[in-house]
Design an enzyme around this catalytic site. Structure first.
Site, PDB file in Angstrom:
ATOM      1  N   ARG A  18       0.837  -1.202   0.000  1.00 54.67           N
ATOM      2  CA  ARG A  18       0.000   0.000   0.000  1.00 54.67           C
ATOM      3  C   ARG A  18       0.870   1.249   0.000  1.00 54.67           C
ATOM      4  O   ARG A  18       1.647   1.465   0.938  1.00 54.67           O
ATOM      5  CB  ARG A  18      -0.849  -0.021   1.271  1.00 54.67           C
ATOM      6  CG  ARG A  18      -1.599   1.244   1.552  1.00 54.67           C
ATOM      7  CD  ARG A  18      -2.109   1.258   2.981  1.00 54.67           C
ATOM      8  NE  ARG A  18      -2.917   2.442   3.207  1.00 54.67           N
ATOM      9  CZ  ARG A  18      -3.161   2.953   4.393  1.00 54.67           C
ATOM     10  NH1 ARG A  18      -2.674   2.398   5.484  1.00 54.67           N
ATOM     11  NH2 ARG A  18      -3.890   4.027   4.507  1.00 54.67           N
ATOM     12  N   ASN A  74      -1.456   1.809  16.294  1.00 50.46           N
ATOM     13  CA  ASN A  74      -1.559   2.630  15.091  1.00 50.46           C
ATOM     14  C   ASN A  74      -3.000   2.484  14.614  1.00 50.46           C
ATOM     15  O   ASN A  74      -3.347   1.491  13.971  1.00 50.46           O
ATOM     16  CB  ASN A  74      -0.585   2.157  13.997  1.00 50.46           C
ATOM     17  CG  ASN A  74      -0.685   3.035  12.760  1.00 50.46           C
ATOM     18  OD1 ASN A  74      -1.593   3.863  12.643  1.00 50.46           O
ATOM     19  ND2 ASN A  74       0.240   2.857  11.832  1.00 50.46           N
ATOM     20  N   ALA A  77      -6.664   5.241   9.804  1.00 45.07           N
ATOM     21  CA  ALA A  77      -7.569   6.374   9.578  1.00 45.07           C
ATOM     22  C   ALA A  77      -8.488   6.654  10.776  1.00 45.07           C
ATOM     23  O   ALA A  77      -8.971   7.783  10.938  1.00 45.07           O
ATOM     24  CB  ALA A  77      -8.397   6.115   8.323  1.00 45.07           C
ATOM     25  N   HIS A 100       2.546   6.224  14.041  1.00 44.62           N
ATOM     26  CA  HIS A 100       2.179   6.387  12.628  1.00 44.62           C
ATOM     27  C   HIS A 100       3.426   6.193  11.783  1.00 44.62           C
ATOM     28  O   HIS A 100       4.485   6.766  12.088  1.00 44.62           O
ATOM     29  CB  HIS A 100       1.585   7.769  12.360  1.00 44.62           C
ATOM     30  CG  HIS A 100       0.333   7.987  13.136  1.00 44.62           C
ATOM     31  ND1 HIS A 100      -0.850   7.364  12.819  1.00 44.62           N
ATOM     32  CD2 HIS A 100       0.093   8.700  14.253  1.00 44.62           C
ATOM     33  CE1 HIS A 100      -1.767   7.696  13.696  1.00 44.62           C
ATOM     34  NE2 HIS A 100      -1.225   8.506  14.583  1.00 44.62           N
TER      35      HIS A 100
HETATM   36  C1  DQA Z   1      -1.316   6.132   9.354  1.00 50.52           C
HETATM   37  C2  DQA Z   1      -1.701   7.561   9.012  1.00 50.52           C
HETATM   38  C3  DQA Z   1      -3.201   7.688   8.822  1.00 50.52           C
HETATM   39  O1  DQA Z   1      -3.542   9.024   8.494  1.00 50.52           O
HETATM   40  C4  DQA Z   1      -3.663   6.783   7.686  1.00 50.52           C
HETATM   41  O2  DQA Z   1      -5.069   6.849   7.559  1.00 50.52           O
HETATM   42  C5  DQA Z   1      -3.198   5.392   7.861  1.00 50.52           C
HETATM   43  C6  DQA Z   1      -1.852   5.132   8.338  1.00 50.52           C
HETATM   44  C7  DQA Z   1       0.209   5.939   9.407  1.00 50.52           C
HETATM   45  O3  DQA Z   1       0.649   4.936   9.953  1.00 50.52           O
HETATM   46  O4  DQA Z   1       0.953   6.770   8.879  1.00 50.52           O
HETATM   47  O5  DQA Z   1      -3.917   4.443   7.538  1.00 50.52           O
HETATM   48  O6  DQA Z   1      -1.838   5.815  10.649  1.00 50.52           O
END
Ligand code: DQA
Length: 149
Positions: A18, A74, A77, A100
């Protein structure tokens, strides 16, 4: 021996495939293996879980939180939307470290707000998979009482 929980939110099952320019090349399985090994070396047990469903994440926190000592999360979103996850973290009362992979503060404005940030002990963002390892080291330091409140 303490029990460390690691919780991954939606779409993190796709790590490695991803948007690798944002989230890196490392798979979630590789991250979990690395964390489990590092926790074992520190003498701790590590339990991890990923779900794309908000309610499953809440239920897992409720179920596992009672028998654990620290939470690394984590929320993907859901970071930016979920009062339910925030409330679950508050309900179990575990010291929580928010991770994150990407630097959310360099991205869209809607990613700058986290419903977890002010209830977490700390936050690590922008360091890719390495951020999880740093969170684990911080969790071990918390367990040793080396980080103040
Ligand atoms: C995330 C950052 C979020 O904004 C995003 O929706 C993710 C991944 C990160 O690990 O950078 O899914 O949590």
């Amino acid at each position: 021996m303490a029990r460390i929980l690691v919780l991954h939110g939606p779409n993190l099952n796709l790590l490695g495939r991803r948007e690798p320019q944002l989230y890196g090349q490392t798979s979630l399985a590789a991250i979990d293996t690395m964390l489990r090994q590092a926790a074992a070396e520190a003498g701790h047990e590590l339990l991890s879980f990923q779900s794309n469903h908000e309610g499953e994440l809440v239920t897992w926190i409720q179920q596992q939180g009672a028998q654990a000592d620290v939470l690394i999360i984590n929320p993907g979103a859901y970071t930016h939307t979920s009062v339910a996850l925030r409330d679950a973290v508050l309900a179990v009362g575990l010291p929580t470290i928010e991770v994150h992979l990407s630097n959310v503060y360099r991205r869209e404005a809607f990613r700058h707000h986290s419903y977890l940030a002010d209830v977490a002990r700390g936050q690590i963002a922008g360091l890719g998979a390495y951020g999880y390892l740093l969170a684990l080291q911080a969790a071990c330091a918390l367990l040793r009482g080396e980080i103040g409140t």
